[in-house]
Design a protein around this motif. Sequence first.
Motif, PDB file in Angstrom:
ATOM      1  N   ARG A 159      35.939  36.224  36.899  1.00  0.00           N
ATOM      2  CA  ARG A 159      35.777  37.262  35.874  1.00  0.00           C
ATOM      3  C   ARG A 159      37.131  37.652  35.291  1.00  0.00           C
ATOM      4  O   ARG A 159      37.283  37.837  34.094  1.00  0.00           O
ATOM      5  CB  ARG A 159      35.095  38.472  36.505  1.00  0.00           C
ATOM      6  CG  ARG A 159      34.974  39.686  35.599  1.00  0.00           C
ATOM      7  CD  ARG A 159      34.007  39.438  34.454  1.00  0.00           C
ATOM      8  NE  ARG A 159      33.837  40.638  33.662  1.00  0.00           N
ATOM      9  CZ  ARG A 159      34.644  41.036  32.689  1.00  0.00           C
ATOM     10  NH1 ARG A 159      35.721  40.317  32.396  1.00  0.00           N
ATOM     11  NH2 ARG A 159      34.395  42.130  32.009  1.00  0.00           N
ATOM     12  N   TRP A 160      38.137  37.790  36.175  1.00  0.00           N
ATOM     13  CA  TRP A 160      39.495  38.109  35.740  1.00  0.00           C
ATOM     14  C   TRP A 160      40.480  37.150  36.402  1.00  0.00           C
ATOM     15  O   TRP A 160      40.308  36.778  37.568  1.00  0.00           O
ATOM     16  CB  TRP A 160      39.893  39.535  36.124  1.00  0.00           C
ATOM     17  CG  TRP A 160      39.041  40.601  35.534  1.00  0.00           C
ATOM     18  CD1 TRP A 160      39.126  41.153  34.289  1.00  0.00           C
ATOM     19  CD2 TRP A 160      37.964  41.300  36.193  1.00  0.00           C
ATOM     20  NE1 TRP A 160      38.180  42.133  34.122  1.00  0.00           N
ATOM     21  CE2 TRP A 160      37.451  42.243  35.275  1.00  0.00           C
ATOM     22  CE3 TRP A 160      37.380  41.208  37.457  1.00  0.00           C
ATOM     23  CZ2 TRP A 160      36.384  43.093  35.592  1.00  0.00           C
ATOM     24  CZ3 TRP A 160      36.327  42.031  37.777  1.00  0.00           C
ATOM     25  CH2 TRP A 160      35.842  42.964  36.843  1.00  0.00           C
ATOM     26  N   ILE A 218      44.616  37.142  36.948  1.00  0.00           N
ATOM     27  CA  ILE A 218      45.821  37.954  36.779  1.00  0.00           C
ATOM     28  C   ILE A 218      47.021  37.101  37.181  1.00  0.00           C
ATOM     29  O   ILE A 218      47.305  36.936  38.371  1.00  0.00           O
ATOM     30  CB  ILE A 218      45.731  39.225  37.644  1.00  0.00           C
ATOM     31  CG1 ILE A 218      44.482  40.031  37.258  1.00  0.00           C
ATOM     32  CG2 ILE A 218      46.995  40.080  37.480  1.00  0.00           C
ATOM     33  CD1 ILE A 218      44.126  41.136  38.237  1.00  0.00           C
ATOM     34  N   ILE A 274      46.040  39.819  31.325  1.00  0.00           N
ATOM     35  CA  ILE A 274      44.889  39.608  32.202  1.00  0.00           C
ATOM     36  C   ILE A 274      43.914  38.727  31.428  1.00  0.00           C
ATOM     37  O   ILE A 274      43.483  39.087  30.329  1.00  0.00           O
ATOM     38  CB  ILE A 274      44.200  40.931  32.598  1.00  0.00           C
ATOM     39  CG1 ILE A 274      45.157  41.831  33.367  1.00  0.00           C
ATOM     40  CG2 ILE A 274      42.948  40.645  33.437  1.00  0.00           C
ATOM     41  CD1 ILE A 274      44.579  43.206  33.690  1.00  0.00           C
ATOM     42  N   TYR A 275      43.605  37.573  31.980  1.00  0.00           N
ATOM     43  CA  TYR A 275      42.647  36.667  31.332  1.00  0.00           C
ATOM     44  C   TYR A 275      41.244  36.983  31.819  1.00  0.00           C
ATOM     45  O   TYR A 275      41.015  37.157  33.017  1.00  0.00           O
ATOM     46  CB  TYR A 275      42.983  35.219  31.659  1.00  0.00           C
ATOM     47  CG  TYR A 275      44.346  34.764  31.218  1.00  0.00           C
ATOM     48  CD1 TYR A 275      44.677  34.682  29.863  1.00  0.00           C
ATOM     49  CD2 TYR A 275      45.317  34.406  32.150  1.00  0.00           C
ATOM     50  CE1 TYR A 275      45.932  34.262  29.462  1.00  0.00           C
ATOM     51  CE2 TYR A 275      46.579  33.987  31.752  1.00  0.00           C
ATOM     52  CZ  TYR A 275      46.879  33.919  30.406  1.00  0.00           C
ATOM     53  OH  TYR A 275      48.128  33.500  30.003  1.00  0.00           O
ATOM     54  N   GLU A 276      40.296  37.047  30.894  1.00  0.00           N
ATOM     55  CA  GLU A 276      38.910  37.299  31.266  1.00  0.00           C
ATOM     56  C   GLU A 276      38.083  36.042  31.103  1.00  0.00           C
ATOM     57  O   GLU A 276      38.255  35.282  30.157  1.00  0.00           O
ATOM     58  CB  GLU A 276      38.327  38.427  30.411  1.00  0.00           C
ATOM     59  CG  GLU A 276      38.998  39.777  30.672  1.00  0.00           C
ATOM     60  CD  GLU A 276      38.196  40.934  30.106  1.00  0.00           C
ATOM     61  OE1 GLU A 276      36.957  40.910  30.220  1.00  0.00           O
ATOM     62  OE2 GLU A 276      38.808  41.856  29.535  1.00  0.00           O
ATOM     63  N   ASN A 277      37.182  35.826  32.090  1.00  0.00           N
ATOM     64  CA  ASN A 277      36.280  34.669  32.072  1.00  0.00           C
ATOM     65  C   ASN A 277      37.063  33.377  31.877  1.00  0.00           C
ATOM     66  O   ASN A 277      36.803  32.584  30.979  1.00  0.00           O
ATOM     67  CB  ASN A 277      35.217  34.839  30.984  1.00  0.00           C
ATOM     68  CG  ASN A 277      34.365  36.069  31.220  1.00  0.00           C
ATOM     69  OD1 ASN A 277      33.882  36.301  32.328  1.00  0.00           O
ATOM     70  ND2 ASN A 277      34.209  36.893  30.185  1.00  0.00           N
ATOM     71  N   HIS A 278      38.023  33.182  32.749  1.00  0.00           N
ATOM     72  CA  HIS A 278      38.870  31.998  32.716  1.00  0.00           C
ATOM     73  C   HIS A 278      38.663  31.158  33.980  1.00  0.00           C
ATOM     74  O   HIS A 278      38.095  31.617  34.975  1.00  0.00           O
ATOM     75  CB  HIS A 278      40.350  32.382  32.606  1.00  0.00           C
ATOM     76  CG  HIS A 278      40.837  32.457  31.199  1.00  0.00           C
ATOM     77  ND1 HIS A 278      40.253  33.283  30.254  1.00  0.00           N
ATOM     78  CD2 HIS A 278      41.854  31.814  30.554  1.00  0.00           C
ATOM     79  CE1 HIS A 278      40.898  33.154  29.095  1.00  0.00           C
ATOM     80  NE2 HIS A 278      41.868  32.253  29.257  1.00  0.00           N
ATOM     81  N   ALA A 321      38.514  38.923  40.852  1.00  0.00           N
ATOM     82  CA  ALA A 321      39.824  38.739  40.224  1.00  0.00           C
ATOM     83  C   ALA A 321      40.583  37.690  41.023  1.00  0.00           C
ATOM     84  O   ALA A 321      40.590  37.726  42.259  1.00  0.00           O
ATOM     85  CB  ALA A 321      40.608  40.045  40.206  1.00  0.00           C
ATOM     86  N   GLU A 338      40.288  48.941  34.742  1.00  0.00           N
ATOM     87  CA  GLU A 338      41.540  48.191  34.748  1.00  0.00           C
ATOM     88  C   GLU A 338      41.633  47.465  36.092  1.00  0.00           C
ATOM     89  O   GLU A 338      41.849  48.085  37.131  1.00  0.00           O
ATOM     90  CB  GLU A 338      42.730  49.146  34.578  1.00  0.00           C
ATOM     91  CG  GLU A 338      43.900  48.586  33.790  1.00  0.00           C
ATOM     92  CD  GLU A 338      44.631  47.469  34.525  1.00  0.00           C
ATOM     93  OE1 GLU A 338      44.528  47.399  35.760  1.00  0.00           O
ATOM     94  OE2 GLU A 338      45.310  46.669  33.848  1.00  0.00           O
ATOM     95  N   PRO A 339      41.458  46.152  36.114  1.00  0.00           N
ATOM     96  CA  PRO A 339      41.358  45.447  37.397  1.00  0.00           C
ATOM     97  C   PRO A 339      42.588  45.541  38.278  1.00  0.00           C
ATOM     98  O   PRO A 339      42.468  45.593  39.508  1.00  0.00           O
ATOM     99  CB  PRO A 339      41.058  43.997  36.991  1.00  0.00           C
ATOM    100  CG  PRO A 339      41.408  43.893  35.544  1.00  0.00           C
ATOM    101  CD  PRO A 339      41.198  45.247  34.978  1.00  0.00           C
TER     102      PRO A 339
END
Length: 443
Positions: free
Chosen positions: A14-15, A17, A25-29, A63, A389-390
């Motif tokens: 999902r995240w 870092i 922060i990259y999401e869905n990577h 994460a 904020e993760p």
Amino acid sequence: MSSLKTVDSIIHARWLIPVEPNDVIYENHALVMQQGKILDILPSAECEQTYQSDDVCQLNTHALIPGLINAHTHAAMNLLKGYADDYQLMHWLEKYIWPAEQKWVSEEFVYDGSSLAFAEMIQSGTTCFADMYFYPEIAAKVAKEIGLRACIGLIVIDFPSAWASSAEEYLDKGLALHDQINEWPLISSMFAPHSTYTVSDAALKKIATLSNELNIPIQTHLHETKLEVEDCLKLHKLRPLQRLENLGLVSSSLIAVHMTEINKDDIKTLANNGVHVVHCPESNLKLASGLCPVAQLQDSNVNVCIGTDGAASNNDLSMIGEMRTTALIGKIVAQSAEALTARTVLEMATINGAKALAIDKLTGSLKIGKAADVVAINLDELANIPVYEPISQLIYTCQNSNVTHVWVNGKILLNNKQLCTINESALKLKAADWQRKISSTIN
């Protein structure tokens, strides 16, 4: 024939870092691993059109972060966890720890204690540690067997022990170990003189020379307590840091552990010479040793990382807990809620530790080409939601139980909370056996 490139492993999260850069922060990577390294980081949808693997991990509530780096431990002391609590440092050392070590420390003690420590580290997201203890060749062997990254301390102390009888023998054995592990891909070494009050000028000078010749770091306990500084002033007419500077040890190769009792001149010396500092907040709190002025050090561009110290004075090896403590007491010491932000603390526990151990080209952040030292943390537990904020959740709400997966150099060491390279049941039996033996001799 598929046009997709076959790779060793793929993790979708999902995240993601990376720490470097620190504002991303990259999401869905997805993170792609090949031959122990990070081959690619890209959106999951794009990854599915580019790569294929027989080992795909879907972590839709997690994460991914770089593996945590515990920059100061005495791993085998896990077998003395809870053995002597609630004492001042020197009383604790002289009346309890040193006598217990004289009686019990052996190759078997270090093997079993290190194994217990490394299992705890893996379960709490640590992928690399710096160790300072007797029989360092045994700790190195265990780390190699388990698959952890390590910087093994070539310990030096003027006192005789089961491992060596003099500073000269400690150095000779340490140099032999350095040569032995030099080719081991996950293991590096550092000189580890215990402290300025347990190592002579002659030995310290020799360490400075050898460190320069071999290009490896030096880690030592320094300015840990007010008493240490006062005693050094009485004996040498110098503060401990000044003494090390006169002996040629103060440089970018020095890793100073604790640094609770420091003044403006000390900070200037650290900054001017590129010295690294290891902050061990929970051990310092428990032993009432003092509080390191982390924000002041960082304002002077001193690299500060985090260590747990040994489990006999902490009493755990959780970098997850240590990060939260670092953030909270850092704000009180600086008298500012804006000091030591969550992002700063995550950097301290990852890339800053890698810099101190001189392995930042290998690990410490999630970058293409670096080693695949990766930790997955589930942020979908009740204590962690909602997630605005993760990184803040990682520092302020996470527990060890949030860690679900750990990879070192692309090899999985923790899979859905299960240890992959350690027999947990056998380890518990060993720990219980040591507890019975050591308890039988407690006065």
